[in-house]
Design a protein around this motif. Structure first.
Motif, PDB file in Angstrom:
ATOM      1  N   GLU A  81       0.842  -1.194   0.000  1.00 25.19           N
ATOM      2  CA  GLU A  81       0.000   0.000   0.000  1.00 25.19           C
ATOM      3  C   GLU A  81       0.876   1.243   0.000  1.00 25.19           C
ATOM      4  OE1 GLU A  81      -3.272   0.239   2.907  1.00 25.19           O
ATOM      5  OE2 GLU A  81      -2.554  -1.704   3.624  1.00 25.19           O
ATOM      6  N   PHE A  82       0.295   2.339  -0.486  1.00 23.04           N
ATOM      7  CA  PHE A  82       0.963   3.632  -0.345  1.00 23.04           C
ATOM      8  C   PHE A  82      -0.054   4.696   0.043  1.00 23.04           C
ATOM      9  CE2 PHE A  82      -0.592   4.070  -4.643  1.00 23.04           C
ATOM     10  CZ  PHE A  82      -0.721   5.437  -4.878  1.00 23.04           C
ATOM     11  N   ARG A  83       0.446   5.727   0.701  1.00 26.92           N
ATOM     12  CA  ARG A  83      -0.367   6.874   1.091  1.00 26.92           C
ATOM     13  C   ARG A  83       0.456   8.126   0.825  1.00 26.92           C
ATOM     14  NH1 ARG A  83      -3.040   3.041   2.084  1.00 26.92           N
ATOM     15  NH2 ARG A  83      -4.586   2.641   3.659  1.00 26.92           N
ATOM     16  N   LEU A  84      -0.207   9.128   0.295  1.00 33.50           N
ATOM     17  CA  LEU A  84       0.467  10.383   0.016  1.00 33.50           C
ATOM     18  C   LEU A  84       0.295  11.363   1.154  1.00 33.50           C
ATOM     19  CD1 LEU A  84      -0.488  11.031  -3.711  1.00 33.50           C
ATOM     20  CD2 LEU A  84       1.732  10.347  -2.802  1.00 33.50           C
ATOM     21  N   GLY A  85       1.357  12.100   1.408  1.00 35.59           N
ATOM     22  CA  GLY A  85       1.303  13.267   2.263  1.00 35.59           C
ATOM     23  C   GLY A  85       1.388  14.469   1.336  1.00 35.59           C
ATOM     24  N   ASP A  86       2.013  15.535   1.805  1.00 34.46           N
ATOM     25  CA  ASP A  86       2.165  16.733   0.998  1.00 34.46           C
ATOM     26  C   ASP A  86       3.393  16.615   0.094  1.00 34.46           C
ATOM     27  OD1 ASP A  86       1.987  19.362   0.029  1.00 34.46           O
ATOM     28  OD2 ASP A  86       3.208  20.127   1.666  1.00 34.46           O
ATOM     29  N   ARG A  87       4.567  16.503   0.728  1.00 32.40           N
ATOM     30  CA  ARG A  87       5.824  16.338  -0.017  1.00 32.40           C
ATOM     31  C   ARG A  87       6.456  14.998   0.311  1.00 32.40           C
ATOM     32  NH1 ARG A  87       9.626  21.116   1.492  1.00 32.40           N
ATOM     33  NH2 ARG A  87       8.780  20.609   3.524  1.00 32.40           N
ATOM     34  N   GLU A  88       5.624  14.028   0.647  1.00 31.74           N
ATOM     35  CA  GLU A  88       6.121  12.695   0.977  1.00 31.74           C
ATOM     36  C   GLU A  88       5.079  11.644   0.641  1.00 31.74           C
ATOM     37  OE1 GLU A  88       3.653  13.935   4.303  1.00 31.74           O
ATOM     38  OE2 GLU A  88       5.358  14.972   3.449  1.00 31.74           O
ATOM     39  N   MET A  89       5.576  10.427   0.480  1.00 31.42           N
ATOM     40  CA  MET A  89       4.716   9.281   0.239  1.00 31.42           C
ATOM     41  C   MET A  89       5.189   8.157   1.160  1.00 31.42           C
ATOM     42  SD  MET A  89       3.971   7.099  -3.258  1.00 31.42           S
ATOM     43  CE  MET A  89       5.661   7.212  -3.737  1.00 31.42           C
TER      44      MET A  89
END
Length: 181
Positions: A128-136
């Motif tokens: 799985e992946f999740r995005l932040g603002d300037r990070e994943m």
């Protein structure tokens, strides 16, 4: 004084772009930075300074590294507050996972979900992946080296216009700790 982490992309991998950490520390000190330290051999350094911001410090480091070592290296600089926020915002149960299972990809600029819309998360389960603002954040139960999702997410067309560099969870935690002094 603000403490920062410098994340050098693609050094000391496969025998190319060699940057000895002792020489990197000396270079950082020559730029007037304080409390300089490196972590591992994969391009992680911490330092303190009262001047500049993340982008100007990254540009300064890129220029100095190219002058010193003779090749270009992309550098992302992040301050302690940002590193702490990334650690605290982790959407996965970090305390329950092995460090090799959890990674953070830092981006040079904000990214949005539309950039990765062509990646079908169901096709890569249980990864799985999740995005932040300037990070994943990436959860890869078999590690990054075996992750098919990591390969899909690193396609050049998806990363066009941004610099991306990935660290495992141990490094994420350590850099936040080292910049928190």
């Amino acid at each position: 004084m603000t403490m920062y982490a410098a994340l050098l992309r693609g050094i000391n991998v496969g025998g190319s772009k060699k940057v000895p950490m002792a020489e990197l520390r000396t270079l950082l000190e020559s730029l007037g930075y304080d409390s300089v330290a490196t972590y591992l051999q994969s391009g992680n350094a911490v330092f303190g300074t009262d001047h500049g911001d993340e982008d100007s410090l990254a540009a300064e480091l890129e220029q100095a590294i190219e002058k010193q070592f003779g090749f270009a290296v992309s550098v992302l600089v992040r301050d302690h507050a940002y590193l702490k926020a990334v650690r605290e915002a982790c959407p996965f149960p970090a305390a329950e996972l092995e460090a090799k299972q959890l990674h953070v990809t830092y981006f040079s600029a904000p990214v949005d979900a539309e950039r990765f819309a062509t990646v079908d998360p169901a096709a890569f389960a249980p990864e799985e992946f999740r995005l932040g603002d300037r990070e994943m954040y990436l959860y890869a139960p078999d590690g990054l080296g075996r992750s098919k999702l990591a390969v899909a997410l690193s396609k050049p067309r998806l990363l066009k216009g941004v610099v991306a560099t990935t660290r495992n969870w141990n490094t994420v935690v350590k850099l936040e700790e080292l910049t928190g002094v």
